[in-house]
Design a protein around this motif. Structure first.
Motif, short mmCIF file in Angstrom:
data_model
loop_
_atom_site.label_atom_id
_atom_site.label_comp_id
_atom_site.label_asym_id
_atom_site.label_seq_id
_atom_site.Cartn_x
_atom_site.Cartn_y
_atom_site.Cartn_z
N ILE A 138 41.15 41.40 35.41
CA ILE A 138 41.73 41.67 36.72
C ILE A 138 41.28 43.06 37.14
O ILE A 138 41.26 43.99 36.33
CB ILE A 138 43.28 41.60 36.66
N ARG A 139 40.94 43.22 38.42
CA ARG A 139 40.53 44.52 38.97
C ARG A 139 41.66 45.08 39.82
O ARG A 139 41.81 44.71 40.97
CB ARG A 139 39.28 44.38 39.83
N THR A 140 42.47 45.95 39.26
CA THR A 140 43.56 46.57 40.03
C THR A 140 43.05 47.74 40.87
O THR A 140 43.75 48.21 41.76
CB THR A 140 44.67 47.07 39.08
N ASP A 141 41.83 48.18 40.60
CA ASP A 141 41.27 49.32 41.31
C ASP A 141 40.49 48.92 42.56
O ASP A 141 39.96 49.78 43.25
CB ASP A 141 40.34 50.12 40.37
N LYS A 142 40.42 47.65 42.88
CA LYS A 142 39.69 47.18 44.05
C LYS A 142 40.57 46.33 44.93
O LYS A 142 41.47 45.64 44.45
CB LYS A 142 38.48 46.35 43.63
N SER A 143 40.27 46.36 46.22
CA SER A 143 40.98 45.50 47.16
C SER A 143 40.12 44.29 47.49
O SER A 143 38.90 44.30 47.26
CB SER A 143 41.30 46.27 48.44
N ALA A 144 40.73 43.28 48.06
CA ALA A 144 40.00 42.06 48.43
C ALA A 144 38.87 42.37 49.42
O ALA A 144 37.81 41.77 49.37
CB ALA A 144 40.96 41.03 49.02
N SER A 145 39.09 43.33 50.30
CA SER A 145 38.06 43.67 51.30
C SER A 145 36.81 44.27 50.67
O SER A 145 35.77 44.34 51.32
CB SER A 145 38.63 44.62 52.34
N GLN A 146 36.88 44.66 49.41
CA GLN A 146 35.72 45.23 48.73
C GLN A 146 34.89 44.19 47.97
O GLN A 146 33.88 44.52 47.37
CB GLN A 146 36.17 46.32 47.74
N CYS A 147 35.31 42.95 48.02
CA CYS A 147 34.59 41.86 47.33
C CYS A 147 33.52 41.30 48.27
O CYS A 147 33.71 40.27 48.91
CB CYS A 147 35.56 40.77 46.87
N ILE A 148 32.43 42.00 48.34
CA ILE A 148 31.34 41.67 49.27
C ILE A 148 30.12 41.25 48.47
O ILE A 148 29.71 41.94 47.54
CB ILE A 148 31.00 42.89 50.15
N ARG A 149 29.55 40.13 48.85
CA ARG A 149 28.31 39.68 48.18
C ARG A 149 27.15 40.48 48.71
O ARG A 149 26.94 40.59 49.90
CB ARG A 149 28.08 38.20 48.43
#
Length: 151
Positions: A138-149
Motif C-alpha cells: 500500500i502507498r500511503t505517501d501517494k494520492s490517487a491523482s498521482q497514479c498516472i501512466r
C-alpha cells in the motif's frame, strides 16, 4: 548461480535484453541439469483501487481473486490491471476493507504493483493492461491523482 554471471558481461547482456525488448533469458549450466539462472525484467507501477474485484474461486470463493485497478491515462481514469499475487492474509484483509466500504470511489487506496511490462497501445488506441501484475504494498505517501501512466 555460476560466478561468470556476476561480471560486466552480465550487465551488458541485461542492457541488450532491455534495448531489444526481449522478455527474459534463461542460462543453463552444462555440467548440471538443475543449475540455471533466469532473468525476467519487471516494472513497478502505482495504481488506484476503489474496492472493485473479481471474485476468487475454490477456497477463495466469496473473497478477492484479483483487484480491479486503475491509472490516469492521458487524463482519463482507465482500468489498467487485475492485480493478483495476494497472500491469504492480504486477500482476507482487502476483502474485509472492500465489503465493509472502507475502500470505495470516495475513499480509494493507492497500491504499488509489480508487473512484467505495460501492455502496448493498440492501433485502435486501446490501452494495454499491465502484464501479470502482483500486489507489492500500500502507498500511503501517494494520492490517487498521482497514479498516472507514463509511456
Amino acid at each position: 548461480i555460476p560466478s561468470y554471471l556476476f561480471t560486466e558481461e552480465k550487465e551488458a547482456l541485461l542492457l541488450e535484453l532491455k534495448e531489444k525488448k526481449f522478455e527474459g533469458v534463461v542460462i543453463k549450466a552444462r555440467a548440471k541439469r538443475d543449475q540455471y539462472w533466469k532473468y525476467k525484467p519487471t516494472i513497478t507501477e502505482d495504481v488506484i483501487w476503489f474496492g472493485e474485484y473479481n471474485e476468487g474461486t475454490g477456497r477463495n470463493e466469496g473473497m478477492i481473486g484479483s483487484m480491479v485497478c486503475y491509472q490516469y491515462v492521458k487524463g482519463i481514469l482507465t482500468e489498467i490491471a487485475n492485480v493478483g499475487g495476494l497472500t491469504d492474509d492480504t486477500r482476507a484483509h482487502f476483502t474485509k476493507l472492500s465489503k465493509g466500504g472502507k475502500v470505495s470511489r470516495d475513499v480509494p487506496l493507492v497500491l504499488e504493483v509489480e508487473a512484467m511490462s505495460r501492455g502496448e497501445v493498440t492501433k485502435k488506441g486501446k490501452i494495454g493492461k499491465l502484464r501479470h501484475p502482483r500486489y507489492s504494498r500500500i502507498r500511503t505517501d501517494k494520492s490517487a491523482s498521482q497514479c498516472i501512466r507514463r509511456d
